[in-house]
Design a protein around this motif. Sequence first.
Motif, mmCIF file in Angstrom:
data_model
loop_
_atom_site.group_PDB
_atom_site.id
_atom_site.type_symbol
_atom_site.label_atom_id
_atom_site.label_comp_id
_atom_site.label_asym_id
_atom_site.label_seq_id
_atom_site.Cartn_x
_atom_site.Cartn_y
_atom_site.Cartn_z
ATOM 1 N N ILE A 155 0.840 -1.211 0.000
ATOM 2 C CA ILE A 155 0.000 0.000 0.000
ATOM 3 C C ILE A 155 0.869 1.252 0.000
ATOM 4 O O ILE A 155 0.604 2.201 -0.735
ATOM 5 N N PHE A 156 1.921 1.278 0.806
ATOM 6 C CA PHE A 156 2.722 2.481 0.935
ATOM 7 C C PHE A 156 3.778 2.643 -0.151
ATOM 8 O O PHE A 156 4.174 3.759 -0.465
ATOM 9 N N PHE A 157 4.230 1.560 -0.737
ATOM 10 C CA PHE A 157 5.306 1.651 -1.722
ATOM 11 C C PHE A 157 4.841 1.336 -3.141
ATOM 12 O O PHE A 157 5.656 1.059 -4.006
ATOM 13 N N ILE A 158 3.555 1.398 -3.371
ATOM 14 C CA ILE A 158 3.027 1.126 -4.708
ATOM 15 C C ILE A 158 3.531 2.206 -5.663
ATOM 16 O O ILE A 158 3.639 3.373 -5.290
ATOM 17 N N PRO A 159 3.894 1.847 -6.873
ATOM 18 C CA PRO A 159 4.400 2.857 -7.809
ATOM 19 C C PRO A 159 3.347 3.929 -8.103
ATOM 20 O O PRO A 159 2.173 3.625 -8.246
ATOM 21 N N ALA A 160 3.810 5.163 -8.181
ATOM 22 C CA ALA A 160 2.886 6.278 -8.398
ATOM 23 C C ALA A 160 2.527 6.441 -9.861
ATOM 24 O O ALA A 160 1.613 7.193 -10.179
ATOM 25 N N ASP A 161 3.195 5.766 -10.763
ATOM 26 C CA ASP A 161 2.942 5.966 -12.181
ATOM 27 C C ASP A 161 2.041 4.893 -12.785
ATOM 28 O O ASP A 161 2.176 4.529 -13.940
ATOM 29 N N ILE A 162 1.091 4.394 -12.006
ATOM 30 C CA ILE A 162 0.136 3.424 -12.525
ATOM 31 C C ILE A 162 -0.797 4.153 -13.491
ATOM 32 O O ILE A 162 -1.323 5.213 -13.163
ATOM 33 N N PRO A 163 -1.024 3.596 -14.660
ATOM 34 C CA PRO A 163 -1.910 4.266 -15.619
ATOM 35 C C PRO A 163 -3.300 4.488 -15.029
ATOM 36 O O PRO A 163 -3.829 3.636 -14.322
ATOM 37 N N TYR A 164 -3.872 5.611 -15.325
ATOM 38 C CA TYR A 164 -5.210 6.018 -14.879
ATOM 39 C C TYR A 164 -5.306 6.227 -13.375
ATOM 40 O O TYR A 164 -6.380 6.467 -12.857
ATOM 41 N N GLN A 165 -4.208 6.139 -12.652
ATOM 42 C CA GLN A 165 -4.228 6.376 -11.214
ATOM 43 C C GLN A 165 -4.167 7.875 -10.929
ATOM 44 O O GLN A 165 -4.986 8.396 -10.207
ATOM 45 N N LYS A 166 -3.194 8.527 -11.500
ATOM 46 C CA LYS A 166 -3.048 9.967 -11.349
ATOM 47 C C LYS A 166 -2.906 10.551 -12.739
ATOM 48 O O LYS A 166 -2.228 9.996 -13.580
ATOM 49 N N SER A 167 -3.519 11.679 -12.937
ATOM 50 C CA SER A 167 -3.403 12.290 -14.259
ATOM 51 C C SER A 167 -2.241 13.277 -14.254
ATOM 52 O O SER A 167 -2.150 14.149 -13.403
ATOM 53 N N LYS A 168 -1.347 13.086 -15.195
ATOM 54 C CA LYS A 168 -0.195 13.959 -15.317
ATOM 55 C C LYS A 168 -0.594 15.141 -16.186
ATOM 56 O O LYS A 168 -1.133 14.963 -17.269
ATOM 57 N N LYS A 169 -0.333 16.323 -15.706
ATOM 58 C CA LYS A 169 -0.650 17.509 -16.491
ATOM 59 C C LYS A 169 0.485 17.771 -17.463
ATOM 60 O O LYS A 169 1.650 17.784 -17.091
#
Length: 78
Positions: free
Chosen positions: A26-40
């Motif tokens: 949960i704490f070390f999951i990669p932040a660049d998972i598609p559709y998880q966060k939208s990159k501006k």
Amino acid sequence: MHYYDGSFWGMHLIWWIIWVILIAWIFFIPADIPYQKSKKDSPLDILKMRFAKGEISKEDFEVSKKILTSDSTKNINS
């Protein structure tokens, strides 16, 4: 019920390992998972995409790029 025969500690240890793995995941999951966060996208990235799609000509691209890069250096130096 006797918990000292070794079977309790074996299962207890397995559950501790499962919890540690779950919490670490949960704490070390990669932040660049598609559709998880939208990159501006930056304005320059948008300009490059529009040029790649053929929406603007090379001359328009060069002029806009010059404006964007000169504008960003003015903001940094100010």
